[in-house]
Design a protein around this motif. Sequence first.
Motif, PDB file in Angstrom:
ATOM      1  N   SER A 165      34.200 -17.495   6.108  1.00  0.00           N
ATOM      2  CA  SER A 165      34.342 -18.138   7.415  1.00  0.00           C
ATOM      3  C   SER A 165      34.106 -17.144   8.545  1.00  0.00           C
ATOM      4  O   SER A 165      33.503 -17.479   9.576  1.00  0.00           O
ATOM      5  N   SER A 219      38.347 -26.981  19.078  1.00  0.00           N
ATOM      6  CA  SER A 219      38.761 -25.622  18.732  1.00  0.00           C
ATOM      7  C   SER A 219      39.141 -25.536  17.256  1.00  0.00           C
ATOM      8  O   SER A 219      39.392 -26.550  16.598  1.00  0.00           O
ATOM      9  N   VAL A 220      39.183 -24.303  16.756  1.00  0.00           N
ATOM     10  CA  VAL A 220      39.581 -24.099  15.366  1.00  0.00           C
ATOM     11  C   VAL A 220      41.019 -24.564  15.160  1.00  0.00           C
ATOM     12  O   VAL A 220      41.363 -25.132  14.118  1.00  0.00           O
ATOM     13  N   LEU A 259      33.123 -28.419  14.714  1.00  0.00           N
ATOM     14  CA  LEU A 259      33.517 -27.117  15.241  1.00  0.00           C
ATOM     15  C   LEU A 259      32.818 -26.803  16.560  1.00  0.00           C
ATOM     16  O   LEU A 259      33.267 -25.947  17.313  1.00  0.00           O
ATOM     17  N   PHE A 314      40.932 -28.263  14.841  1.00  0.00           N
ATOM     18  CA  PHE A 314      40.340 -28.650  13.557  1.00  0.00           C
ATOM     19  C   PHE A 314      41.308 -28.436  12.409  1.00  0.00           C
ATOM     20  O   PHE A 314      41.288 -29.173  11.413  1.00  0.00           O
ATOM     21  N   TYR A 323      31.699 -30.936   9.267  1.00  0.00           N
ATOM     22  CA  TYR A 323      32.524 -29.751   9.543  1.00  0.00           C
ATOM     23  C   TYR A 323      31.896 -28.895  10.644  1.00  0.00           C
ATOM     24  O   TYR A 323      32.554 -28.551  11.631  1.00  0.00           O
ATOM     25  N   ALA A 327      38.082 -34.796  11.694  1.00  0.00           N
ATOM     26  CA  ALA A 327      38.207 -33.550  10.948  1.00  0.00           C
ATOM     27  C   ALA A 327      38.894 -33.758   9.608  1.00  0.00           C
ATOM     28  O   ALA A 327      38.726 -32.951   8.686  1.00  0.00           O
ATOM     29  N   GLN A 380      31.113 -17.509  11.413  1.00  0.00           N
ATOM     30  CA  GLN A 380      31.336 -17.410  12.854  1.00  0.00           C
ATOM     31  C   GLN A 380      30.442 -16.347  13.480  1.00  0.00           C
ATOM     32  O   GLN A 380      29.882 -16.548  14.561  1.00  0.00           O
TER      33      GLN A 380
END
Length: 289
Positions: A155, A236-237, A232, A240, A228, A6, A159
């Motif tokens: 973002s 998990s965010v 993902l 990351f 990226y 990441a 999602q």
Amino acid sequence: MNIFLAMIPAFLWGTTYAVTKYATPDWPPLLLGALRALPAGLLLLLIKPSFPRARQWPSLLVLGAINIALFFAFIFIMAINLPAAIAGVGMVSVPVVALLYAWIAKGQRPAKPQAISAAVLVVLAWLLFDPAYVALNALGVGALLGALLTIVIGSTLVQTLSISIHWWVVLTWQLIIGGTILLLAAIIDGSFINPTNYYSVFEPISTLQYSALFWLIVPNTAIAYILYVWLLGRMSVAEFSFGTIANPIAGIICAIILLNEQYQPWQYLIMFTMIIFSVLPQMLKLKRV
């Protein structure tokens, strides 16, 4: 291992400011954004041809306009008008904007560690961006605030759309749509509004500038965005977010190497303290899990 992976896209994105100011400081931001986004999107389309369905176009148009066209325009305005290290470190304030956006738009109150870290980031940013010590201009600072807001909104849209649209379609077409919008805006800007800003584009392009464009299009955008999105789907965010620490570090390193930017020791201390507090809530959250 994924956390180290990441760091790769984050580090690549962090080089944008210094590379732009070093190789193409006189090129207009709208054109730079178009040259970064559109070729990268077309390259991804060539690698894996994929097309949206008719009902998906409106959502992708909004995404491309916000997450690529506006964001890339802000990024290159920052790159040209702010010191490279300051631009890179300024982007670690994303958590502050994200918390405010979630609170105002969704009614989600931040947890105590998040609120404390956000408050510390605001104070540190105030100290770091003191005009008495750093050469700033209103356009660059405004672009930084715009970039912070658009990356949070963009973002959120990514999602949402990735639930119903294949991630490669979202990835590819946001770049193509956003790049096309930027290209049209650059044509209008260069033809009718600020034609003198585009004179430098018609000068012979140097090897350095070709190299910078290749860097911005292929590693910085195409490869970084693929990695990226791929990561993902596998972490998990919160995990990351550890990798994003490489973004401002890259900005500082490239500013020193390429532009010979120099700061006082206390300014470097503030920069690295901001980096730590930007990931501290995620570190505490993972520790409790």
